[in-house]
Scaffold this active site. Structure first.
Site, PDB file in Angstrom:
ATOM      1  N   GLY A  35       8.179  -1.869  -1.860  1.00  0.00           N
ATOM      2  CA  GLY A  35       9.347  -1.485  -1.085  1.00  0.00           C
ATOM      3  C   GLY A  35      10.624  -1.839  -1.806  1.00  0.00           C
ATOM      4  O   GLY A  35      10.800  -2.990  -2.219  1.00  0.00           O
TER       5      GLY A  35
ATOM      6  N   TYR B 229      -3.108   3.873  -6.242  1.00  0.00           N
ATOM      7  CA  TYR B 229      -1.688   3.902  -6.576  1.00  0.00           C
ATOM      8  C   TYR B 229      -0.884   2.701  -6.098  1.00  0.00           C
ATOM      9  O   TYR B 229      -0.099   2.136  -6.854  1.00  0.00           O
ATOM     10  CB  TYR B 229      -1.064   5.185  -6.010  1.00  0.00           C
ATOM     11  CG  TYR B 229       0.432   5.298  -6.219  1.00  0.00           C
ATOM     12  CD1 TYR B 229       0.965   5.475  -7.486  1.00  0.00           C
ATOM     13  CD2 TYR B 229       1.306   5.230  -5.141  1.00  0.00           C
ATOM     14  CE1 TYR B 229       2.337   5.579  -7.681  1.00  0.00           C
ATOM     15  CE2 TYR B 229       2.679   5.323  -5.323  1.00  0.00           C
ATOM     16  CZ  TYR B 229       3.189   5.503  -6.594  1.00  0.00           C
ATOM     17  OH  TYR B 229       4.536   5.596  -6.781  1.00  0.00           O
TER      18      TYR B 229
ATOM     19  N   ASN C   7       3.639  -5.341   7.447  1.00  0.00           N
ATOM     20  CA  ASN C   7       3.254  -4.262   6.541  1.00  0.00           C
ATOM     21  C   ASN C   7       2.295  -3.342   7.275  1.00  0.00           C
ATOM     22  O   ASN C   7       1.244  -3.780   7.724  1.00  0.00           O
ATOM     23  CB  ASN C   7       2.583  -4.848   5.290  1.00  0.00           C
ATOM     24  CG  ASN C   7       2.022  -3.791   4.358  1.00  0.00           C
ATOM     25  OD1 ASN C   7       1.057  -4.040   3.654  1.00  0.00           O
ATOM     26  ND2 ASN C   7       2.617  -2.623   4.326  1.00  0.00           N
TER      27      ASN C   7
END
Length: 500
Positions: free
Chosen positions: A45, A260, A120
């Site tokens: 983030g 990813y 999260n």
């Protein structure tokens, strides 16, 4: 899910995680360690970051837009965060816009004292809960789904904070890994499906909670173990207590963390991320070989898979595309005249490597395809004679509702084009994606038939393992408005529409 209106999805045509969390309990440099941990988790983030500390008498908070290194390296900021306990958060908004009131950790003065929470994931019934709470008089100060948890804790009738927190988290659906701080304890918890990661570490006797192990490494902490799905750990000066207070559910860890999201030097659920990505590349080479001279990654996320592809295929690997690491997300707002060259702010072709070569380009995923078009053109303009693209994941055909910023399904190129149509659009000589079975083999399963019990792969399959209450309600309202059919008769229609 509301999205950042200033930086709409697709500014760099990649998925973005929602956030990273970090916490320290019982160390004199708690806030400084938290800032370092957040720096290691910056990839999760980049919109904003915050730290809340406790000095034994008062809570202190600092929340800022931008990168951790741009805000939490200044002595004036860190001096305002005294205490031996702290939690922190990196934010990329999926739910709630880019307002300073949405930067976490969120803090509230509850009946039992101050309480901070960093989250999260994404709560899929947040809107429904918020509307119910507002009807009872609750006043929300942010548009973040995390604030729902705060209100549920505040209104719970539980006798103690832990009881109230269990009550609150039992009411929410979706994905949540949370780290919380009160005047007496630090609490960490994962949702029963374990969609998002959370690990426990130790630094000289001070317990650490973090989204990934790379955040432990940066401060020299020892990895202890993963927080298990559905587990809550309560950290006090007396030690660490583990509870299993939530109803059991099948585990569905996000498999895209391996593809990813997670940093390649992290270890997630016992698997080194870099090693998994190399195995993904090897599977890709076995499934879809190419007659080529060179394997080139689309940096940086495609690099480990490209290494694995090259090793398995016996084709030389080289850096045919160079990434500029000094360009931030908010570098400039280009004029229309130079908008098309925006990709070169981050990537440039290495002409001396590519000229006259048959090239295999390896990338982790294709979202809208707009960046792929520019990358391929750049490689061809550098003199490549052929360009074959290999994607280290299956086609992304569905949106994520569990804490990842993705566009509407209609904006995903794989949801509206065949592989052959995508190849024509991107203008490559061939395009192939890793199969679902290949992806599962890379994480140690025989194939999806065995591995789907452990992972969430909804972005590839549309098989959503957790209810999408808010999505279904919105879809039903839209259908009711369009068709004039009562909402209660449209829930099933909404779910069919969601599944595509």
């Amino acid at each position: 899910m509301q999205r950042d209106r200033r930086l709409p999805f697709g500014s760099d045509d990649k998925f973005h995680e929602e956030c990273g969390v970090f916490g320290v309990f019982g160390h004199e440099d708690a806030a400084k360690l938290t800032a370092l941990g957040l720096h290691a988790l910056q990839h999760r983030g980049q919109e904003g970051a915050g730290i809340v500390s406790f000095d034994g008498a008062e809570f202190h908070a600092e929340r800022h837009f931008g990168l951790v290194g741009d805000n939490f390296t200044r002595r004036t900021v860190m001096d305002r965060l005294p205490g031996s306990r702290a939690i922190g958060h990196n934010r990329y908004s999926t739910h709630g816009g880019p307002s300073d009131r949405n930067i976490q950790p969120l803090f509230a003065e509850l009946a039992g004292g101050g309480f901070a929470i960093a989250h999260n994931g994404n709560i899929t019934n947040a809107q429904a809960i918020q509307e119910r709470l507002q009807q009872r008089g609750s006043i929300f100060q942010s548009t973040s789904d995390t604030e729902v948890i705060l209100h549920l804790i505040a209104t719970s009738r539980g006798s103690h904070l832990v009881d109230r927190m269990i009550d609150a988290l039992s009411s929410v659906e979706g994905a949540w890994s949370v780290v919380c701080l009160s005047s007496k304890k630090m609490i960490g918890a994962r949702d029963p499906h374990g969609v998002r990661p959370l690990v426990l570490g130790d630094l000289e006797g001070a317990p650490i909670l973090a989204s990934e192990t790379c955040a432990l490494d940066i401060i020299g902490a020892r990895f202890v173990r993963d927080i298990e799905p559905g587990e809550m750990v309560i950290v006090t000066p007396s030690g660490i207590e583990s509870l299993r207070p939530f109803a059991a559910a099948p585990t569905h860890f996000c498999i895209f963390e391996y593809v990813y999201f997670s940093r390649p030097d992290s270890v997630i659920a016992g698997l080194g991320v870099h090693g998994v990505r190399k195995r993904i590349g090897a599977e890709l080479a076995r499934e879809w070989p190419a007659d080529a001279d060179l394997v080139v990654p689309v940096p940086d996320s495609g690099t480990p898979a490209a290494i694995g592809f090259a090793e398995a295929a016996g084709i030389p690997f080289d850096l045919g595309i160079i990434r500029n690491h000094y360009v931030g997300r908010t570098f400039i707002e280009p004029s229309e005249a130079i908008r098309d060259m925006g990709v070169k702010l981050k990537h440039n072709a290495n002409r001396a490597i590519l000229a006259g070569k048959r090239v295999v380009l390896v990338d982790d995923s294709i979202v809208r395809g707009t960046t792929s078009v520019k990358i391929v053109k750049m490689v061809r303009d550098a003199g490549a004679s052929e360009v074959h693209m290999r994607i280290a994941s299956p086609p992304t055909t569905h949106s994520c509702f569990y804490g990842v910023d993705t566009p509407e399904r209609s904006k995903l190129i794989a949801s509206r084009m065949s592989v052959e149509e995508m190849a024509d659009y991107i203008k490559v000589d061939s395009l192939r994606f890793l199969t679902m079975d290949g992806l599962y083999r890379a994480v140690g399963e025989e194939g999806r038939a065995t591995g789907a019990a452990r992972f969430c792969d909804a972005c590839f399959t549309g098989d959503y393992p957790i209810r999408l209450t808010d999505f279904d309600r919105r879809a039903a309202r839209e259908a009711e408005d369009l068709l004039g059919v009562p909402r209660e008769n449209l829930v099933e229609l909404a779910r069919v529409a969601k599944a595509g």
